[in-house]
Every structure is written in structure tokens, then in C-alpha cells.
Design an enzyme around this catalytic site. Structure first.
Site, PDB file in Angstrom:
ATOM      1  N   ASN A 208       8.100  -2.899  -2.326  1.00  0.00           N
ATOM      2  CA  ASN A 208       9.360  -2.204  -2.568  1.00  0.00           C
ATOM      3  C   ASN A 208      10.429  -3.159  -3.112  1.00  0.00           C
ATOM      4  O   ASN A 208      10.482  -4.329  -2.727  1.00  0.00           O
ATOM      5  CB  ASN A 208       9.846  -1.526  -1.285  1.00  0.00           C
ATOM      6  CG  ASN A 208       9.503  -2.319  -0.038  1.00  0.00           C
ATOM      7  OD1 ASN A 208       8.411  -2.851   0.082  1.00  0.00           O
ATOM      8  ND2 ASN A 208      10.445  -2.439   0.865  1.00  0.00           N
TER       9      ASN A 208
ATOM     10  N   GLU B 249       4.472  -0.079 -13.745  1.00  0.00           N
ATOM     11  CA  GLU B 249       3.783   1.198 -13.566  1.00  0.00           C
ATOM     12  C   GLU B 249       4.692   2.342 -13.994  1.00  0.00           C
ATOM     13  O   GLU B 249       5.859   2.381 -13.634  1.00  0.00           O
ATOM     14  CB  GLU B 249       3.385   1.360 -12.085  1.00  0.00           C
ATOM     15  CG  GLU B 249       2.565   2.586 -11.811  1.00  0.00           C
ATOM     16  CD  GLU B 249       1.431   2.745 -12.814  1.00  0.00           C
ATOM     17  OE1 GLU B 249       0.570   1.864 -12.879  1.00  0.00           O
ATOM     18  OE2 GLU B 249       1.419   3.752 -13.553  1.00  0.00           O
TER      19      GLU B 249
ATOM     20  N   CYS C 291      13.384   5.670  -7.612  1.00  0.00           N
ATOM     21  CA  CYS C 291      13.537   4.673  -8.678  1.00  0.00           C
ATOM     22  C   CYS C 291      14.651   4.894  -9.682  1.00  0.00           C
ATOM     23  O   CYS C 291      15.276   3.924 -10.096  1.00  0.00           O
ATOM     24  CB  CYS C 291      12.211   4.502  -9.399  1.00  0.00           C
ATOM     25  SG  CYS C 291      10.979   3.791  -8.309  1.00  0.00           S
TER      26      CYS C 291
ATOM     27  N   ALA D   8       0.849  -1.207   0.000  1.00  0.00           N
ATOM     28  CA  ALA D   8       0.000   0.000   0.000  1.00  0.00           C
ATOM     29  C   ALA D   8       0.876   1.245   0.000  1.00  0.00           C
ATOM     30  O   ALA D   8       0.688   2.158   0.791  1.00  0.00           O
ATOM     31  CB  ALA D   8      -0.913  -0.006   1.230  1.00  0.00           C
TER      32      ALA D   8
ATOM     33  N   ARG E  11      12.755  10.245  -0.886  1.00  0.00           N
ATOM     34  CA  ARG E  11      13.714   9.186  -1.187  1.00  0.00           C
ATOM     35  C   ARG E  11      14.709   9.650  -2.270  1.00  0.00           C
ATOM     36  O   ARG E  11      14.306  10.114  -3.317  1.00  0.00           O
ATOM     37  CB  ARG E  11      12.974   7.906  -1.615  1.00  0.00           C
ATOM     38  CG  ARG E  11      12.221   7.280  -0.428  1.00  0.00           C
ATOM     39  CD  ARG E  11      11.433   6.057  -0.825  1.00  0.00           C
ATOM     40  NE  ARG E  11      10.283   6.376  -1.655  1.00  0.00           N
ATOM     41  CZ  ARG E  11       9.421   5.468  -2.113  1.00  0.00           C
ATOM     42  NH1 ARG E  11       9.595   4.201  -1.820  1.00  0.00           N
ATOM     43  NH2 ARG E  11       8.394   5.830  -2.847  1.00  0.00           N
TER      44      ARG E  11
ATOM     45  N   LEU F  40      12.624  -0.858 -16.880  1.00  0.00           N
ATOM     46  CA  LEU F  40      13.973  -0.402 -16.527  1.00  0.00           C
ATOM     47  C   LEU F  40      14.509   0.529 -17.607  1.00  0.00           C
ATOM     48  O   LEU F  40      15.141   1.552 -17.323  1.00  0.00           O
ATOM     49  CB  LEU F  40      14.927  -1.598 -16.374  1.00  0.00           C
ATOM     50  CG  LEU F  40      14.651  -2.571 -15.228  1.00  0.00           C
ATOM     51  CD1 LEU F  40      15.714  -3.661 -15.199  1.00  0.00           C
ATOM     52  CD2 LEU F  40      14.643  -1.834 -13.892  1.00  0.00           C
TER      53      LEU F  40
END
Ligand code: NAD
Ligand code: UGA
Length: 467
Positions: A92, A165, A276, A11, A346, A221
């Protein structure tokens, strides 16, 4: 097959918003988002929609419409898996910090745990969808775990799809509601059709791309690597602009009007952040080396190297301009989130830049409209010394509740996030609060340069060679 019950494991920034939009657009599908983190689930269930664990423009309205109708947030993981005909894995996948591939490979322990949970709890035919960003060929491992659980005595079967996503934080709801494309990779046609049918409620059929599993995994990627590569490219040009008298915004406009290059993702800044880009490129680098392609690995690794350099370049520049020392000097940091319109920090450039300046002994008054003080302390690995008003000592920081409070007595202002609030600051009145000579380091090029200069402040703007 028509999907009736979806379970999403995880979530977080992806699972929460993505499932909220699916539930909103498919009122006949029951969507349950599960997580092992009770605090996070409680926050998703908070009656006050301003307290959701993820800040995204428009998310509160979508959750408000669907929650309690066909959208549920829960910690009952196995129950939700058992009753679902489609299970998304949206957990994650950070970079490994220890062991084989440390610093580059993805840590897949949470994905594997999900596969094992699904293997144990699923009933009937279950379509397992990789939503997390994963190394190419991860679906093979997931399939192996699921098949091993098949004891032949029950009516259970699985198929695995890849459905990465592409949302960006800060625009997640818009990206989910009007995606450029939805990508579905798989082998089993009826499972692919079932997932495509879910998206068809709001995504035009020609934007739902179908590929094999490995192409889908690798496309995610690759997309992030290409996007990040543009940022490192423009940041490298920004440094050259500063050295030569060119202006990176003019160069970006000039090259971006070439339809083969296009205008997006050419904004020079303090380097890319976010959970990411770096992790996905490092993962790509690891895969290239693993598959015996060291030159390809080096090529992509340079995108991350340049990004790290750009972040340190900015902190070095601040120290140089402030007469070679910031020890005991008060610096206002405007923006800690990795980009505007998110509370996510992050890999935020602010972490590395603030860290360098703390190491140099500066006192940082940090302002961000959405990031909490506890998060900043975790990121800097240093407790705040209280409010920014009473800052003292060497290498300390405090949170400022307003821009005015942050700049009081400061020698410099650093703009590190392009929050809208920072685009229309009254530089004259801010300048009056600062110690002279005072600097503005605008790493996002959001401040009006004429107003900054008219206020008697010295200005460094990323990529501006005319200064
Ligand atoms: P996140 O850390 O915000 O959320 C992941 C959640 O999964 C956490 O709440 C965690 O508690 C939960 N979790 C982990 N293991 C679990 C388990 N076994 N059972 C139940 N819950 C479990 O991560 P995120 O930002 O949502 O990213 C998820 C994935 O999506 C990553 O692979 C990421 O690369 C990818 N992705 C992220 C973004 C983004 O903008 N953040 C965009 C596209 C793709
Ligand atoms: C990025 C991708 O854009 C998404 O498509 C992808 O799904 C996601 O990563 C992911 O896989 O996690 P995100 O990191 O949320 O999304 O945000 P971006 O808008 O891509 O910004 C990333 C970083 O690049 C930010 O620090 C931003 O400030 C910086 N950036 C972006 C620039 O410095 N210049 C630009 O022109 C664009």
C-alpha cells in the site's frame, strides 16, 4: 535470464489477483505471495474459495487452479525473497496523514520497508519490480537502499524495474488476462526482457511497452489522473444538465461518439471512489508543487475538489428535497462499495454521503451485497445500532439484509453503487413499503425511471434536467 521463482510482497487487491494470474498463465514459474498480515494470508489459503479476502469475479477459479501447484501464500517474507529471482513490491502507498506533504504526498514507509527487506534477504541476482503506484523517481530511492546493502563480499546484485498495474477492481481478472498494455520501465535490458518474457505467456508482444524508469512511474499517475479527470468533467456537466434541462446521458453519448473523445468513463455518478484516484492525483499535485509547477498542481487539484463537491452536493440535495430536514427520518442506502462487483469501500462516495446524512440526524438502513457490517462501521467511524429493523434515534445506522428490509418505512432510497441487483428492482412493491411522499435519489442512474414514477415515487436522477 528466465524467471523461475517470483516473490510478491503484499497480498492485497493488486498482489493477490496479479500473482494468481501470473501463476495461472506460467505454470513453470513458482509464485509466492507474502504479507505481514496473517489474517489476510489465512484468508488466501482458505479451502473455501468463496472466503478469499478479495472479491473479484473469476478470481476464485484462477486461485483454485494455481494454488497448491505453483502459487503459495505465506507470511515467511525473508525466505520467499531469498529464493526468488524476481521480487514484486505490491504494498500500500496511501496518502501521508502527518508531517511533510501530509494530505498529498504518498506515504512510502511500506515500500521502503520492502526495499530494506529485499536488501537483507536477497541472494544472487534479484530483479526488484515496482508494482505499487509510486511517485516518479522512487526507483532511485529503492536502488540506493539496495546498493547500500551490497557489501562486495557476496555474489549479490540487483536491478530495479517499474511495472505499474492498470487493473480496475471488479474487472481485475479480465483486465489482467487481456490488458490494454503492460508497461515496463527500466535501465537494464536483460531484466526488462526477463519480465517481458513472463508476460509474453499471454500478452501479445506489441502490447508490452518499454520505457525508461521515470516515464513508467509517471505514466501510472498520469493514467489515473486522466481517468479521474473525465469523471469530474462529466459530473460537472451533470450539474449543468440538471440546471438547464439537458440530460447528461444524452450529452455523454453525443460527445462520446467523437472518436477523439470515446465513450468510456463518461458515466456521471456520485463522484469517483476507490483507493487510488484521489491519492494518485494528490500525489501528482504534490510532485508538481515540489518541482515548482504550481499552475499544473492547481489544474489537477481541481479534479479532486470537484469530486468532493459532487459527493456533498448529493447529500445536500437529499436534505433539501426532504423538506430541509432528515432528522429522525429513515433513508435506505443501496450500495456502499465504491463501485459494483467489489467488496472494497476505500474512498467510496457512500462514506461521505452517509456521513453527511448521519450528521443531519438521519437513520440509515444500509444494504450492500458484499460489504460487511464491520467494514461499514469502520468507514463511518460509528458502530451500527443493530439490524436496520429496529433503527431509532438520531444519526444512527443499521445493516439491512435485503433491499426490502432497507426500504421499509423509509422516506427515500439512495442508490450509490451500480450493483446489478439494483437495476431490476420491483419499484411498485418497494414503494408500498415506504412512507409517503417518498423519493428515489438515483446517483448511478440505474433504476428504470418510468417504473419508479409509475410506482408513485418521486425521482432525482444524476444529470437529468428533465425532472
Ligand atoms: P492493499 O492495502 O490491498 O494491499 C497491500 C498489502 O501489503 C497489505 O495486505 C499489507 O499488509 C501488505 N504489506 C504492507 N507492508 C508490507 C511489508 N513490509 N511486508 C509484507 N507485506 C506488507 O493495497 P492494494 O490495493 O493491493 O494496492 C497496492 C498498490 O497497488 C498501491 O500502490 C496501489 O496504489 C496500487 N494499485 C492498486 C490498484 C487497486 O485497484 N487496488 C490498482 C492499481 C494499482
Ligand atoms: C482505477 C483505474 O480504472 C485503474 O486503471 C487503476 O489501475 C486503478 O484505479 C488504480 O490505480 O487503483 P478502480 O478505482 O478500481 O480502477 O475502478 P474504476 O472503474 O476506475 O472506478 C473508479 C471510480 O470511478 C468508481 O467509484 C466508479 O464508480 C467511478 N466511475 C467510473 C464513474 O463515476 N464514472 C465512470 O464513467 C467510470
Amino acid at each position: 535470464m528466465r524467471v523461475q521463482r517470483i516473490c510478491c510482497i503484499g497480498a492485497g487487491y493488486v498482489g493477490g489477483p496479479t500473482m494468481a494470474v501470473i501463476a495461472d498463465r506460467c505454470p513453470d514459474v513458482q509464485v509466492t505471495v507474502v504479507d505481514i498480515n496473517q489474517t489476510r494470508i489465512d484468508a488466501w489459503n482458505n479451502a473455501d474459495l468463496a472466503q478469499l479476502p478479495v472479491y473479484e469475479p473469476g478470481l476464485d477459479a484462477v486461485v483454485g487452479r494455481a494454488r497448491g501447484r505453483n502459487l503459495t501464500f505465506s507470511t515467511a517474507v525473508s525466505e520467499a525473497i531469498a529464493s526468488a529471482d524476481m521480487v514484486f513490491i505490491s504494498v500500500n502507498t496511501p496518502t501521508k496523514t502527518k508531517g511533510l506533504g501530509a494530505g498529498q504526498a504518498s506515504d512510502l514507509r511500506w515500500v521502503e520497508a520492502c526495499a530494506r527487506e529485499v536488501a537483507l534477504a536477497a541472494t544472487g541476482h534479484t530483479i526488484v519490480v515496482e508494482k505499487s503506484t509510486l511517485p516518479v523517481r522512487t526507483a532511485e530511492a529503492i536502488k540506493t537502499i539496495l546498493e547500500a546493502a551490497h557489501d562486495g563480499s557476496e555474489m549479490r546484485s540487483f536491478s530495479v524495474l517499474s511495472n505499474p498495474e492498470f487493473l480496475a477492481e471488479g474487472t481485475a481478472i479480465r483486465d489482467l488476462e487481456t490488458p490494454d498494455r503492460v508497461l515496463i520501465g527500466g535501465e537494464d535490458q536483460s531484466s526488462i526482457d526477463a519480465l517481458a518474457e513472463v508476460y509474453s505467456h499471454w500478452v501479445p508482444a506489441n502490447q508490452i511497452l518499454r520505457t525508461n524508469l521515470w516515464s513508467s512511474e509517471l505514466s501510472k499517475l498520469t493514467a489515473n489522473a486522466f481517468l479521474a479527470q473525465r469523471i469530474s468533467s462529466i459530473n460537472s456537466v451533470a450539474a449543468l444538465c440538471e440546471a438547464t434541462g439537458a440530460d447528461v446521458r444524452e450529452v455523454a453519448r453525443a460527445i462520446g461518439t467523437d472518436s477523439r473523445i470515446g465513450p468510456k468513463f463518461l458515466q456521471s455518478g456520485p463522484g469517483f471512489g476507490g483507493s487510488c484516484f484521489q491519492k494518485d492525483i494528490l500525489n501528482l499535485v504534490y510532485l508538481c508543487r515540489y518541482f515548482g509547477l504550481p499552475e499544473v498542481a492547481d489544474y489537477w487539484e481541481s479534479v479532486v475538489t470537484l469530486n468532493t463537491w459532487q459527493q456533498h452536493r448529493i447529500s445536500r440535495l437529499v436534505v433539501q428535497k426532504l423538506f430541509g430536514t432528515v432528522t429522525g427520518k429513515r433513508l435506505a442506502i443501496l450500495g456502499f462499495a465504491f463501485k459494483a462487483d467489489t467488496n472494497d469501500t476505500r474512498e467510496a462516495p457512500a462514506i461521505r454521503i452517509a456521513g453527511d446524512l448521519l450528521e443531519e440526524g438521519a437513520q440509515l438502513a444500509i444494504h450492500d451485497p458484499k460489504v460487511m457490517v464491520s467494514q461499514i462501521a469502520r468507514d463511518l467511524k460509528l458502530e451500527s445500532s443493530g439490524t436496520s429493523e429496529g433503527l431509532s434515534g438520531i444519526g444512527s445506522w443499521g445493516q439491512a439484509t435485503s433491499v426490502e428490509e432497507a426500504v421499509n418505512g423509509a422516506d427515500a432510497v439512495l442508490i450509490l453503487t451500480e450493483w446489478r441487483d439494483y437495476q431490476s428492482l420491483n419499484w411498485k412493491s418497494l414503494a408500498a413499503r415506504m412512507r409517503r411522499p417518498a423519493w428515489v435519489f438515483d446517483a448511478r442512474a440505474v433504476a428504470n425511471p418510468i417504473q419508479v414514477k409509475e410506482a408513485g415515487l418521486m425521482l432525482w436522477r444524476v444529470g437529468d434536467g428533465a425532472q
